[in-house]
Scaffold this motif. Structure first.
Motif, mmCIF file in Angstrom:
data_model
loop_
_atom_site.group_PDB
_atom_site.id
_atom_site.type_symbol
_atom_site.label_atom_id
_atom_site.label_comp_id
_atom_site.label_asym_id
_atom_site.label_seq_id
_atom_site.Cartn_x
_atom_site.Cartn_y
_atom_site.Cartn_z
ATOM 1 N N ALA A 49 -10.535 -1.992 2.410
ATOM 2 C CA ALA A 49 -10.870 -1.958 1.229
ATOM 3 C C ALA A 49 -10.591 -3.448 0.696
ATOM 4 O O ALA A 49 -11.591 -3.836 -0.013
ATOM 5 C CB ALA A 49 -9.899 -1.160 0.545
ATOM 6 N N ALA A 50 -9.785 -4.139 1.112
ATOM 7 C CA ALA A 50 -9.631 -5.579 0.675
ATOM 8 C C ALA A 50 -10.903 -6.406 1.173
ATOM 9 O O ALA A 50 -11.406 -7.236 0.169
ATOM 10 C CB ALA A 50 -8.420 -6.191 1.072
ATOM 11 N N GLN A 51 -11.409 -6.167 2.308
ATOM 12 C CA GLN A 51 -12.444 -6.701 2.924
ATOM 13 C C GLN A 51 -13.640 -6.592 2.181
ATOM 14 O O GLN A 51 -14.429 -7.357 1.880
ATOM 15 C CB GLN A 51 -12.700 -6.536 4.300
ATOM 16 C CG GLN A 51 -11.560 -7.352 5.305
ATOM 17 C CD GLN A 51 -11.862 -7.521 6.612
ATOM 18 O OE1 GLN A 51 -13.120 -7.345 6.974
ATOM 19 N NE2 GLN A 51 -10.850 -7.847 7.469
ATOM 20 N N THR A 52 -13.930 -4.832 1.841
ATOM 21 C CA THR A 52 -14.913 -4.839 1.103
ATOM 22 C C THR A 52 -14.994 -5.473 -0.316
ATOM 23 O O THR A 52 -16.142 -5.833 -0.999
ATOM 24 C CB THR A 52 -15.017 -3.367 1.022
ATOM 25 O OG1 THR A 52 -14.937 -2.862 2.371
ATOM 26 C CG2 THR A 52 -16.200 -2.778 0.148
ATOM 27 N N ARG A 53 -13.731 -5.411 -0.916
ATOM 28 C CA ARG A 53 -13.785 -5.805 -2.359
ATOM 29 C C ARG A 53 -14.101 -7.537 -2.336
ATOM 30 O O ARG A 53 -15.049 -7.964 -3.368
ATOM 31 C CB ARG A 53 -12.386 -5.782 -2.908
ATOM 32 C CG ARG A 53 -12.242 -6.329 -4.163
ATOM 33 C CD ARG A 53 -11.041 -5.785 -4.939
ATOM 34 N NE ARG A 53 -11.156 -4.243 -5.575
ATOM 35 C CZ ARG A 53 -10.420 -3.115 -4.810
ATOM 36 N NH1 ARG A 53 -9.755 -3.541 -3.543
ATOM 37 N NH2 ARG A 53 -10.855 -2.036 -5.103
ATOM 38 N N GLN A 54 -13.761 -8.066 -1.407
ATOM 39 C CA GLN A 54 -14.090 -9.798 -1.145
ATOM 40 C C GLN A 54 -15.678 -9.791 -0.997
ATOM 41 O O GLN A 54 -16.319 -10.533 -1.579
ATOM 42 C CB GLN A 54 -13.241 -10.213 -0.080
ATOM 43 C CG GLN A 54 -13.846 -11.709 0.134
ATOM 44 C CD GLN A 54 -13.408 -12.694 -1.307
ATOM 45 O OE1 GLN A 54 -12.150 -12.315 -1.799
ATOM 46 N NE2 GLN A 54 -14.291 -13.465 -1.725
ATOM 47 N N ASP A 85 -13.827 3.221 8.370
ATOM 48 C CA ASP A 85 -13.844 2.426 7.309
ATOM 49 C C ASP A 85 -14.552 2.990 6.007
ATOM 50 O O ASP A 85 -14.509 2.563 5.077
ATOM 51 C CB ASP A 85 -13.945 0.983 7.587
ATOM 52 C CG ASP A 85 -12.931 0.587 8.322
ATOM 53 O OD1 ASP A 85 -11.783 1.010 8.453
ATOM 54 O OD2 ASP A 85 -13.364 -0.792 9.068
ATOM 55 N N LEU A 86 -15.826 3.931 6.239
ATOM 56 C CA LEU A 86 -16.314 4.292 5.327
ATOM 57 C C LEU A 86 -15.995 4.847 4.131
ATOM 58 O O LEU A 86 -16.334 4.461 3.068
ATOM 59 C CB LEU A 86 -17.386 5.492 5.892
ATOM 60 C CG LEU A 86 -18.834 5.675 5.128
ATOM 61 C CD1 LEU A 86 -19.396 4.583 4.494
ATOM 62 C CD2 LEU A 86 -19.572 6.470 6.072
ATOM 63 N N PRO A 87 -14.764 5.624 4.034
ATOM 64 C CA PRO A 87 -14.170 6.140 2.854
ATOM 65 C C PRO A 87 -13.851 5.070 2.033
ATOM 66 O O PRO A 87 -14.028 4.966 0.557
ATOM 67 C CB PRO A 87 -13.221 7.082 3.206
ATOM 68 C CG PRO A 87 -13.539 7.629 4.588
ATOM 69 C CD PRO A 87 -14.296 6.524 5.190
ATOM 70 N N ALA A 88 -13.284 4.183 2.634
ATOM 71 C CA ALA A 88 -12.609 2.907 1.827
ATOM 72 C C ALA A 88 -13.866 2.069 1.332
ATOM 73 O O ALA A 88 -13.751 1.549 0.061
ATOM 74 C CB ALA A 88 -11.650 1.982 2.680
ATOM 75 N N ARG A 90 -16.739 3.246 0.580
ATOM 76 C CA ARG A 90 -17.182 3.876 -0.551
ATOM 77 C C ARG A 90 -16.457 3.768 -1.704
ATOM 78 O O ARG A 90 -17.002 3.609 -2.973
ATOM 79 C CB ARG A 90 -17.433 5.253 -0.312
ATOM 80 C CG ARG A 90 -18.658 5.519 0.596
ATOM 81 C CD ARG A 90 -18.819 7.080 1.198
ATOM 82 N NE ARG A 90 -20.213 7.191 1.735
ATOM 83 C CZ ARG A 90 -20.241 8.209 2.746
ATOM 84 N NH1 ARG A 90 -19.196 9.220 2.600
ATOM 85 N NH2 ARG A 90 -21.382 8.248 3.304
ATOM 86 N N ARG A 91 -15.051 3.801 -1.711
ATOM 87 C CA ARG A 91 -14.359 3.925 -2.976
ATOM 88 C C ARG A 91 -14.522 2.430 -3.803
ATOM 89 O O ARG A 91 -14.974 2.261 -4.910
ATOM 90 C CB ARG A 91 -12.890 3.814 -2.749
ATOM 91 C CG ARG A 91 -12.674 5.261 -2.490
ATOM 92 C CD ARG A 91 -11.014 5.596 -2.221
ATOM 93 N NE ARG A 91 -10.477 4.783 -1.340
ATOM 94 C CZ ARG A 91 -10.267 5.121 0.088
ATOM 95 N NH1 ARG A 91 -11.014 6.465 0.208
ATOM 96 N NH2 ARG A 91 -9.900 4.302 0.981
ATOM 97 N N VAL A 92 -14.495 1.447 -2.994
ATOM 98 C CA VAL A 92 -14.867 -0.095 -3.428
ATOM 99 C C VAL A 92 -16.157 -0.089 -4.115
ATOM 100 O O VAL A 92 -16.520 -0.809 -5.059
ATOM 101 C CB VAL A 92 -14.182 -1.246 -2.450
ATOM 102 C CG1 VAL A 92 -14.518 -2.375 -3.127
ATOM 103 C CG2 VAL A 92 -12.881 -1.018 -2.169
ATOM 104 N N ARG A 93 -17.114 0.224 -3.044
ATOM 105 C CA ARG A 93 -18.693 -0.063 -3.448
ATOM 106 C C ARG A 93 -18.919 0.548 -4.928
ATOM 107 O O ARG A 93 -19.482 -0.169 -5.696
ATOM 108 C CB ARG A 93 -19.621 0.535 -2.554
ATOM 109 C CG ARG A 93 -20.929 0.903 -2.901
ATOM 110 C CD ARG A 93 -21.697 1.870 -2.320
ATOM 111 N NE ARG A 93 -21.210 3.243 -2.703
ATOM 112 C CZ ARG A 93 -21.403 4.200 -1.907
ATOM 113 N NH1 ARG A 93 -22.082 4.077 -0.818
ATOM 114 N NH2 ARG A 93 -20.835 5.483 -2.206
#
Length: 128
Positions: A49-54, A85-88, A90-93
């Motif tokens: 999630a943190a990586q996706t947010r960045q 990691d797909l659910p995390a 999707r939440r951030v996306r």
């Protein structure tokens, strides 16, 4: 103006993307963004999630440099090293994209990215 064809008749349900997007205007291609901050430091080691947010913060910054926003994105390509990691992801996306006008997207599982600690990379195509 963009027209999002989220789920045309005869196509399966979607989760955060459009099956097709029509658009016109000036194109902006954004290279694959990875979970590095402005100083080049890895953000969120081991934390999808943190990586996706960045990654999405980096996409937002790159788009702004070209005069675009996330609302202008018509296509995303997502690379994940672990589909768990797909659910995390999707939440951030979904914090960055409108659920009413999601871009066309492709998701690819890869065995690795340019740095072994990277879990996600995303590139984008926008039209303004």
């Amino acid at each position: 103006m963009h027209q999002h064809h989220v789920r045309p008749d005869g196509l399966p349900p979607v989760n955060g993307y459009s099956h097709a997007v029509t658009f016109g205007g000036r194109m902006v291609a954004v290279s694959g963004q990875v979970p590095l901050d402005a100083a080049g430091n890895l953000v969120g080691e081991g934390d999808a999630a943190a990586q996706t947010r960045q990654v999405f913060d980096n996409l937002t910054t790159a788009l702004a440099a070209a005069g675009a926003t996330m609302a202008d994105v018509v296509r995303l390509t997502i690379y994940l090293t672990d589909l768990a990691d797909l659910p995390a992801f999707r939440r951030v996306r979904d914090e960055y994209l409108s659920p009413d006008a999601p871009p066309a997207s492709s998701l690819v599982q890869v065995s690795g990215l340019v740095h072994p600690a990277f879990r996600v990379e995303v590139d984008a195509l926008a039209a303004i």
